[in-house]
Enzyme design. Structure first.
Site: not given
Ligand code: OAD
Length: 239
Positions: A67, A70, A101-102, A118, A147, A150, A187, A211
């Site tokens: 983390y 990142r 997104n975080v 998230h 923390c 604490c 995205g 996307n």
């Molecule tokens: P993913 O990595 O699963 O998907 C990313 C998406 O972004 C894909 O569909 C790509 O085609 C698209 N993509 C990539 N570049 C792009 C661009 N320039 N413009 C538009 N689209 C683009 O990421 P998430 O769907 O966000 O969870 O993943 C969901 C969750 O899975 C995250 O929040 C995280 C992960 O595990 C946690 O951390 C709980």
């Protein structure tokens, strides 16, 4: 594509209650790796080693190192034209922004009222007293960080696999989605639930996907725009 863009521009201009759900793809053009694309984080790391409560219990230092790495990458990145277009849209006609997104790039771009499903990588939470606070430290003096209240072990304020989403935030997101007349899906691969359950075809609501490729959400979309969010979104909200 031009015709689709024109249609999308009109749909946005005519919409009264716009909701956007964003995923890692919107930050890709800021240089932040997505999770499931080639080169994505889950192609190189195992989520069960780094993003579960069990992994943290087993090895909090390794989880924190990941983390912290990142946080450093994100700190060096900047919001892109896609994030900024959503700010413009919010200012122009209102927008409920829901994100998976975080990374905090929507905040840094200037969006407000963001529903973070998230959590937030810039939030720390105490494993003992539950205190949560904003912290932008790039390199902690020691890992895991303590923390601020604490002194017990803190954890990243993000949602891990197997954990529940923040209840109030998810309820607000579900209510906004149910009331939307335009739902933008930007995205995200739309494979992580319950976030993906917000994407539904309903009467009186247009679902528009932005996307670079087809996703699990495409079959629910009335309109799918193919291309990078940082290129498409600015074209959709320009006056
Ligand atoms: P993913 O990595 O699963 O998907 C990313 C998406 O972004 C894909 O569909 C790509 O085609 C698209 N993509 C990539 N570049 C792009 C661009 N320039 N413009 C538009 N689209 C683009 O990421 P998430 O769907 O966000 O969870 O993943 C969901 C969750 O899975 C995250 O929040 C995280 C992960 O595990 C946690 O951390 C709980």
């Amino acid at each position: 594509m031009q015709q689709h863009l024109q249609q999308a521009r009109q749909l946005i201009a005519d919409a009264r209650r716009v909701v956007a759900l964003t995923g890692a793809g919107i930050s890709a053009e800021s240089g932040i790796r997505t999770f499931r694309d080639p080169g994505g984080l889950w192609r190189n790391f195992r989520p069960e080693d780094l993003a579960t409560p069990e992994a943290f219990k087993r090895d909090p230092v390794t989880v924190w190192e990941w983390y912290q790495w990142r946080r450093q990458l994100i700190a060096a990145a900047s919001p892109n034209a896609g994030h900024l277009a959503l700010v413009r849209l919010q200012q122009r006609q209102g927008l409920t922004l829901i994100t998976q997104n975080v990374d905090g790039l929507h905040d840094r771009a200037g969006s407000t009222g963001i529903l973070k499903l998230h959590g937030d990588i810039w939030t720390l939470r105490c494993t003992a007293c539950g205190h949560a606070w904003h912290d932008e430290t790039h390199t902690f003096a020691a890992l895991p960080p303590p923390c601020e209240r604490c002194g017990a072990m803190a954890r990243p304020g993000v949602v891990w696999f197997g954990e529940a989403l923040p209840e109030v935030v998810f309820r607000q997101a579900a209510e906004a989605a149910a009331a939307a007349d335009l739902f933008l899906v930007i995205g995200t691969s739309a494979v992580v639930f319950p976030a993906a359950s917000l994407i539904r075809q309903r009467k009186n609501c247009t679902v528009m996907e932005i996307n670079i490729e087809r996703t699990a959400a495409t079959s629910n979309a009335d309109l799918a725009l193919r291309g990078p969010a940082g290129e498409i979104l600015p074209q959709l909200v320009m006056d």
